[in-house]
Design an enzyme around this catalytic site. Structure first.
Site, short mmCIF file in Angstrom:
data_model
loop_
_atom_site.label_atom_id
_atom_site.label_comp_id
_atom_site.label_asym_id
_atom_site.label_seq_id
_atom_site.Cartn_x
_atom_site.Cartn_y
_atom_site.Cartn_z
N THR A 338 1.17 -1.15 0.01
CA THR A 338 -0.18 -0.06 -0.01
C THR A 338 1.11 1.40 -0.15
O THR A 338 1.77 1.08 0.21
CB THR A 338 -1.06 -0.31 0.73
N ASP A 339 0.35 2.23 -1.07
CA ASP A 339 1.02 3.87 -0.66
C ASP A 339 0.81 4.33 0.62
O ASP A 339 -0.52 4.11 1.35
CB ASP A 339 0.46 4.29 -1.25
N LYS A 340 1.56 5.52 1.14
CA LYS A 340 1.01 5.99 2.49
C LYS A 340 0.62 6.78 1.82
O LYS A 340 -0.76 7.39 2.57
CB LYS A 340 2.65 6.38 3.26
N THR A 341 0.78 8.24 1.43
CA THR A 341 0.39 9.03 0.97
C THR A 341 -1.06 8.97 0.47
O THR A 341 -0.77 8.35 -0.48
CB THR A 341 1.07 10.68 0.39
#
Length: 553
Positions: A338-341
């Site tokens: 998963t991406d963070k931002t």
């Protein structure tokens, strides 16, 4: 239409006129197969085909038993049951996928509603992609999909992925005629709908939209089915082939065995055709009956009901599935990256802290560094609540200026950008050379990026700045899950080169300070992560931030 670094764009009347002439910026969807054909496609499943054959054979057997042997109507229960199972399995699959297609048709509109930055009535604002018209002035930045075909007005180290149209993953785009690539498929100062900005930024004037774009021509000429079979599809296909082969083997074995029994029987004395034909008909009936009963008519129904149930459960949690068998693939997930931002966090960045060394926070150098060394914009449609357009990290700096009474647009209009080096994940910094308006007659290089990178590029630093102090401050920010940026500048003397070959070559950079930008974690993330872990799914965070920030998240 334009003045120095300032474009007015189209007026409302011009937008309406252009839309009336050229239509909406959408691709006309291909004609769908009629519903009856979609329904018949469900009968192409290997198990369904076997069931159909078994059903036909079962009808023949039942007719023989009813008309030839005088049995009751109960002999037709078997074929009726087979065809009921077939209709239920195919009917349910057709119904649920038909409903999913209707919902996907609505969902596909979301892509056409993606926001695009445009300049209209001298204001930078966002509009849905479908509302872009011929003549619009569109701002394009790294990571964005180009919404229409257009001609570049400005381009700064602009590289576009045109692989969807030409197969070329990186194409350099420029407005300088001497740098045009004569062998390029599309002109070097043109960008195409559906391609993606890999690096740099620019401003384009829209020339074509919708079906009239190059993407629209390709979409109309070629329709590609890129569907792949799921593991369950492959397993069911294999099972169907296995059942068919076993049935054939059993049937052939019974026929051969019965023929041998006929000729080897002690009562066999002389071959006669009529008794042998009657015997063979009875043998075929036995073989067909065993083939029919060996087919698992309940399996397609069980699979369909299981996947349909999974499909509806996923829909209740806002997960739309087009094909039922995809539920099985998603159910086999073991790792989620998963991406963070914007995924784990709210993507609503705001400057939490600004640490300057040797400068006041209202210093002109700080204001110019934030306003000019940036590709973000603010939408002032609601002046009391401006919204960020473009990179949210850079937008947070513009919001900070706005809160301190500084209009970044005035700084950009009054200053002249001489050269610019956009941010990239390889360099980890962005640099801009400007003829400063706040320091008339001076040419200044501003650098902004990862603090450790920027700090390492500097020869001097502000009062009170030491490596130990900066590193301690950064560690504190990162341990609180904040994104950090470092700032530096240098006054460029006549004949001195600041940027060359995609790198900052200036050697007298002065470190200004650092800022911490907060982006809170979404409230529903902890529960979602726990649910995944409890289900045995590993979660990996993919982020360009520091390990400390990722660890804190």
């Amino acid at each position: 239409m334009e003045s120095k670094h300032h474009y007015t764009g189209l007026t409302a009347a011009q937008v309406a006129e252009s839309r009336a002439k050229y239509g909406e910026n959408v691709l006309t969807p291909p004609a769908k197969e009629p519903l009856w054909r979609q329904f018949l496609d469900k009968f192409r499943d290997p198990l369904i085909i076997i069931l159909l054959i078994a059903g036909v054979l079962s009808i023949l057997i039942s007719c023989y038993e009813y008309f030839g042997l005088g049995d009751g109507l109960t002999v037709f229960f078997e074929p009726v049951g087979i065809f009921v199972a077939i209709m239920l399995a195919t009917g349910l699959a057709f119904y649920f996928e038909y409903q999913a297609d209707k919902e996907f048709a609505i969902l596909n509109q979301v892509n056409d509603d993606e926001p695009v930055e445009v300049i209209r009535n001298a204001n930078t604002t966002q509009i849905p992609r479908r509302d872009v018209v011929v003549g619009d002035i569109v701002l394009i930045n790294t990571g964005e999909e180009i919404p229409a075909d257009g001609e570049l007005i400005e381009a700064t180290l602009l590289h576009v992925d045109e692989s969807t149209l030409t197969g070329e993953p990186i194409c350099t785009k420029t407005t300088i005629e001497s740098e045009f690539d004569a062998d390029a498929t599309f002109p070097s100062n043109h960008v195409m709908k559906g391609t993606k900005v890999m690096e740099g930024h620019g401003i384009m004037r829209v020339l074509a939209i919708g079906d009239h774009t190059e993407q629209g021509k390709v979409f109309d000429a070629v329709q590609i089915d890129n569907s792949v079979k799921t593991p369950l599809d492959e397993q069911l296909d294999g099972l169907g082939r296995l059942v068919a082969k076993l049935s054939y083997c059993v049937g052939a074995g019974i026929i051969i065995g019965r023929i041998l029994m006929y000729f080897l029987s002690p009562s066999y004395e002389q071959f006669e055709w009529l008794p042998f034909i009657a015997y063979m008909l009875k043998t075929l009936m036995i073989a067909v009956t065993l083939v029919v009963v060996s087919v698992p008519e309940g399996l397609p129904m069980a699979v369909t009901l299981s996947l349909a149930y999974s499909m509806r459960r996923m829909l209740k949690t806002n997960n739309l599935v087009r094909k039922m068998h995809a539920c099985e693939t998603m159910g086999a997930t073991t790792v989620i990256c998963t991406d963070k931002t914007g995924t784990l966090t709210q993507n609503q960045m705001r400057v939490d802290s600004l640490q300057l060394y040797g400068l006041d926070e209202h210093s002109s150098a700080v204001s110019e560094a934030m306003a000019l060394n940036s590709t973000a914009q603010l939408d002032f449609t609601d002046p009391s609540h401006p919204t960020v357009l473009g990179n949210p990290t850079e937008g947070a700096l513009l919001l900070w200026l706005c809160q301190h009474g500084v209009d970044y647009r005035e700084l950009r209009d009054c200053s002249n950008i001489v050269d610019q080096l956009p941010f990239s994940t390889e360099r980890k910094y962005m640099a801009t050379v400007v003829d400063s308006a706040l320091m008339p007659g001076r040419r200044i290089l501003y650098v902004k990026g990862a603090p450790e990178i920027v700090f390492g590029m500097c020869r001097t630093m502000g009062e009170g700045a030491t490596r130990e102090r900066v590193e301690k401050q950064l560690l504190d920010y990162q341990n609180h899950a904040m994104r950090t940026l470092g700032f530096a500048f240098q006054i460029i003397e006549d004949g001195e080169t600041a940027i060359s070959n995609g790198r900052v070559t200036a050697t007298r950079l002065h470190f200004i300070g650092i800022t911490a930008i907060a982006d809170p974690v979404r409230s529903d993330v902890p529960a979602a992560i726990k649910e995944c872990i409890d289900a045995g799914i590993s979660i990996k965070i993919v982020t360009g931030d520091t390990p400390g920030t990722a660890r804190e998240i």
